[in-house]
Design a protein around this motif. Sequence first.
Motif, PDB file in Angstrom:
ATOM      1  N   ARG A  67       6.555   3.285  15.352  1.00  0.00           N
ATOM      2  CA  ARG A  67       5.403   2.384  15.367  1.00  0.00           C
ATOM      3  C   ARG A  67       5.561   1.389  14.238  1.00  0.00           C
ATOM      4  O   ARG A  67       5.729   1.764  13.075  1.00  0.00           O
ATOM      5  CB  ARG A  67       4.095   3.170  15.196  1.00  0.00           C
ATOM      6  N   ARG A  68       5.499   0.096  14.594  1.00  0.00           N
ATOM      7  CA  ARG A  68       5.675  -0.950  13.586  1.00  0.00           C
ATOM      8  C   ARG A  68       4.622  -2.036  13.769  1.00  0.00           C
ATOM      9  O   ARG A  68       4.258  -2.380  14.894  1.00  0.00           O
ATOM     10  CB  ARG A  68       7.071  -1.567  13.690  1.00  0.00           C
ATOM     11  N   LEU A  69       4.138  -2.545  12.663  1.00  0.00           N
ATOM     12  CA  LEU A  69       3.167  -3.637  12.663  1.00  0.00           C
ATOM     13  C   LEU A  69       3.905  -4.883  12.179  1.00  0.00           C
ATOM     14  O   LEU A  69       4.513  -4.873  11.108  1.00  0.00           O
ATOM     15  CB  LEU A  69       2.009  -3.287  11.724  1.00  0.00           C
ATOM     16  N   LYS A  70       3.860  -5.961  12.980  1.00  0.00           N
ATOM     17  CA  LYS A  70       4.634  -7.159  12.634  1.00  0.00           C
ATOM     18  C   LYS A  70       3.742  -8.372  12.403  1.00  0.00           C
ATOM     19  O   LYS A  70       2.688  -8.513  13.033  1.00  0.00           O
ATOM     20  CB  LYS A  70       5.639  -7.480  13.743  1.00  0.00           C
ATOM     21  N   ARG A  71       4.191  -9.242  11.507  1.00  0.00           N
ATOM     22  CA  ARG A  71       3.545 -10.524  11.279  1.00  0.00           C
ATOM     23  C   ARG A  71       4.615 -11.577  11.042  1.00  0.00           C
ATOM     24  O   ARG A  71       5.673 -11.291  10.464  1.00  0.00           O
ATOM     25  CB  ARG A  71       2.608 -10.469  10.057  1.00  0.00           C
ATOM     26  N   LYS A  72       4.339 -12.812  11.469  1.00  0.00           N
ATOM     27  CA  LYS A  72       5.299 -13.906  11.329  1.00  0.00           C
ATOM     28  C   LYS A  72       4.723 -15.020  10.465  1.00  0.00           C
ATOM     29  O   LYS A  72       3.512 -15.173  10.361  1.00  0.00           O
ATOM     30  CB  LYS A  72       5.679 -14.463  12.703  1.00  0.00           C
TER      31      LYS A  72
ATOM     32  N   ALA B 115       7.679  -6.572   8.908  1.00  0.00           N
ATOM     33  CA  ALA B 115       7.369  -5.387   9.707  1.00  0.00           C
ATOM     34  C   ALA B 115       7.003  -4.242   8.786  1.00  0.00           C
ATOM     35  O   ALA B 115       7.665  -4.004   7.776  1.00  0.00           O
ATOM     36  CB  ALA B 115       8.551  -5.013  10.587  1.00  0.00           C
ATOM     37  N   VAL B 116       5.910  -3.568   9.110  1.00  0.00           N
ATOM     38  CA  VAL B 116       5.462  -2.391   8.363  1.00  0.00           C
ATOM     39  C   VAL B 116       5.698  -1.169   9.231  1.00  0.00           C
ATOM     40  O   VAL B 116       5.299  -1.139  10.401  1.00  0.00           O
ATOM     41  CB  VAL B 116       3.968  -2.497   8.005  1.00  0.00           C
ATOM     42  N   SER B 117       6.359  -0.179   8.673  1.00  0.00           N
ATOM     43  CA  SER B 117       6.613   1.051   9.416  1.00  0.00           C
ATOM     44  C   SER B 117       5.399   1.950   9.361  1.00  0.00           C
ATOM     45  O   SER B 117       4.908   2.292   8.274  1.00  0.00           O
ATOM     46  CB  SER B 117       7.828   1.779   8.829  1.00  0.00           C
ATOM     47  N   LEU B 118       4.891   2.337  10.510  1.00  0.00           N
ATOM     48  CA  LEU B 118       3.699   3.190  10.598  1.00  0.00           C
ATOM     49  C   LEU B 118       4.049   4.596  11.073  1.00  0.00           C
ATOM     50  O   LEU B 118       3.181   5.336  11.532  1.00  0.00           O
ATOM     51  CB  LEU B 118       2.683   2.563  11.553  1.00  0.00           C
TER      52      LEU B 118
ATOM     53  N   ASP C   8       1.610 -11.950   2.565  1.00  0.00           N
ATOM     54  CA  ASP C   8       0.139 -12.001   2.523  1.00  0.00           C
ATOM     55  C   ASP C   8      -0.462 -11.486   3.825  1.00  0.00           C
ATOM     56  O   ASP C   8      -1.470 -10.770   3.817  1.00  0.00           O
ATOM     57  CB  ASP C   8      -0.334 -13.433   2.257  1.00  0.00           C
ATOM     58  N   LYS C   9       0.165 -11.861   4.932  1.00  0.00           N
ATOM     59  CA  LYS C   9      -0.318 -11.408   6.235  1.00  0.00           C
ATOM     60  C   LYS C   9      -0.169  -9.895   6.384  1.00  0.00           C
ATOM     61  O   LYS C   9      -1.053  -9.216   6.940  1.00  0.00           O
ATOM     62  CB  LYS C   9       0.424 -12.110   7.368  1.00  0.00           C
ATOM     63  N   LEU C  10       0.937  -9.366   5.887  1.00  0.00           N
ATOM     64  CA  LEU C  10       1.153  -7.923   5.974  1.00  0.00           C
ATOM     65  C   LEU C  10       0.139  -7.166   5.116  1.00  0.00           C
ATOM     66  O   LEU C  10      -0.381  -6.126   5.527  1.00  0.00           O
ATOM     67  CB  LEU C  10       2.577  -7.578   5.525  1.00  0.00           C
ATOM     68  N   ILE C  11      -0.142  -7.695   3.930  1.00  0.00           N
ATOM     69  CA  ILE C  11      -1.129  -7.057   3.049  1.00  0.00           C
ATOM     70  C   ILE C  11      -2.498  -7.008   3.730  1.00  0.00           C
ATOM     71  O   ILE C  11      -3.181  -5.984   3.716  1.00  0.00           O
ATOM     72  CB  ILE C  11      -1.209  -7.812   1.705  1.00  0.00           C
TER      73      ILE C  11
ATOM     74  N   GLY D 183       0.854  -1.175   0.000  1.00  0.00           N
ATOM     75  CA  GLY D 183       0.000   0.000   0.000  1.00  0.00           C
ATOM     76  C   GLY D 183       0.893   1.228   0.000  1.00  0.00           C
ATOM     77  O   GLY D 183       1.828   1.342  -0.782  1.00  0.00           O
ATOM     78  N   LYS D 184       0.654   2.127   0.914  1.00  0.00           N
ATOM     79  CA  LYS D 184       1.470   3.341   1.022  1.00  0.00           C
ATOM     80  C   LYS D 184       2.556   3.208   2.089  1.00  0.00           C
ATOM     81  O   LYS D 184       3.252   4.178   2.400  1.00  0.00           O
ATOM     82  CB  LYS D 184       0.579   4.535   1.333  1.00  0.00           C
ATOM     83  N   TYR D 185       2.685   1.980   2.645  1.00  0.00           N
ATOM     84  CA  TYR D 185       3.614   1.790   3.753  1.00  0.00           C
ATOM     85  C   TYR D 185       4.875   1.044   3.307  1.00  0.00           C
ATOM     86  O   TYR D 185       4.832   0.145   2.471  1.00  0.00           O
ATOM     87  CB  TYR D 185       2.949   1.002   4.888  1.00  0.00           C
ATOM     88  N   GLU D 186       5.986   1.399   3.928  1.00  0.00           N
ATOM     89  CA  GLU D 186       7.255   0.720   3.682  1.00  0.00           C
ATOM     90  C   GLU D 186       7.361  -0.464   4.628  1.00  0.00           C
ATOM     91  O   GLU D 186       7.063  -0.350   5.817  1.00  0.00           O
ATOM     92  CB  GLU D 186       8.413   1.696   3.929  1.00  0.00           C
TER      93      GLU D 186
END
Length: 393
Positions: A35-40, A23-26, A49-52, A7-10
């Motif tokens: 702020r980071r969003l993580k998935r394993k 990890a997505v930087s928010l 796919d989980k990050l999307i 999306g618009k996130y790195e």
Amino acid sequence: MAKILIGKYEATIYPEGDGFTGAVSLGFAPDGKRRRLKRKGKTKTQVKDKLIKAVKDLEAGVTASENYTVRDAVNDWLSKGLKGRSEATITKQRILAETHVISKLGKTTLQDLRADHVDEWLDELSSGLATRTLRDVHSVLKRAIRQAQVRDKVVRNVAELVTTPTGKDGRPSKALTRKQAESVLKAAESSELHAYVVISLTTGVRTEEARALRWDHVVAWLPASKTWRPVTEVGFKHKRFAIYVWRADRVGGDTKTRKSRRTLELPVLAAQSLKQHHARQAAHKLTAGGAWQEHNLAFCRSDGTPLDAGSVRRAFRKVTNAAGVGTDWTPRELRHSFVSIMSEQGVPIETIADLVGHAGTSVTEEVYRHQLKPVITKGAHTMNIIFGGKPSR
């Protein structure tokens, strides 16, 4: 550790342990922390796919973590969604939730729950639960997810996309025949529940309405002033009596619906039983002395405190057993019996609907379809004819 755009996130995906972490930087929080969003996941593709999905949920306003489960949603609903409900209702909902929802679906994350899961779960339960219980259990899940939606924990309520299946046949409500009703009335004469039984059978009030009946809602007709006055003011030395069915043993004390608020003239038998019951209650007050708790209830315990549904059921079983009709009866079936007897006597369904406090005949036809007979032609008058006494004038 390559950087990618979701999306618009790195975002970045890197090896960690036996798999990969994404990890997505928010951006930065007000305190300056990143702020980071993580998935394993096991593979890079799985993590991507989980990050999307996580970013889509984020953009949709969903705030739940990937570990927020059905158990969490149901427990949140039980703690926050039942405010103002009676203790009995809360207990019932908790038992249904813990027995049938949490035990079966509790470990599934709410965001992973699909309509197919709900379908399979309900189909499995349908072989052991009655249709009414199955609907109640399904409702628990729907309401729990609905609350989660309101709190931005999930986007869709998949439980509302599924139709409740038919469960096993439950115990059908039944009605006393006229002969059985006469036997029950006779057996009740030696019971503290006598007036309760008579009122319920001859007026069709709900059992929670009978438990909530107050003495100032038992009224006598004064011909001179053409008014109904409480027996607490004018006594029982009159010819016509009625009850104001304005309250029920429910949260808030109101009747089931606004239409349920009604005034019913009493048959002679019912008025006589209430007069005798009032005298017995006065004797109980004297015996109890300072232990008496005044609630102004027509039907109460020997110390004046309110009756509960369980004690009424137990006392009623003793009455039906003594009447020779068995113990497989509940107090609410006195209301079914009222409808059946009225119908057999030719009272129109429109009149029956008014007497039992239904908004219209469709409710009466649906709830009491087994008790209704083909009808042609009023409450107190008909019951006077059936159970003795003189018709009111």
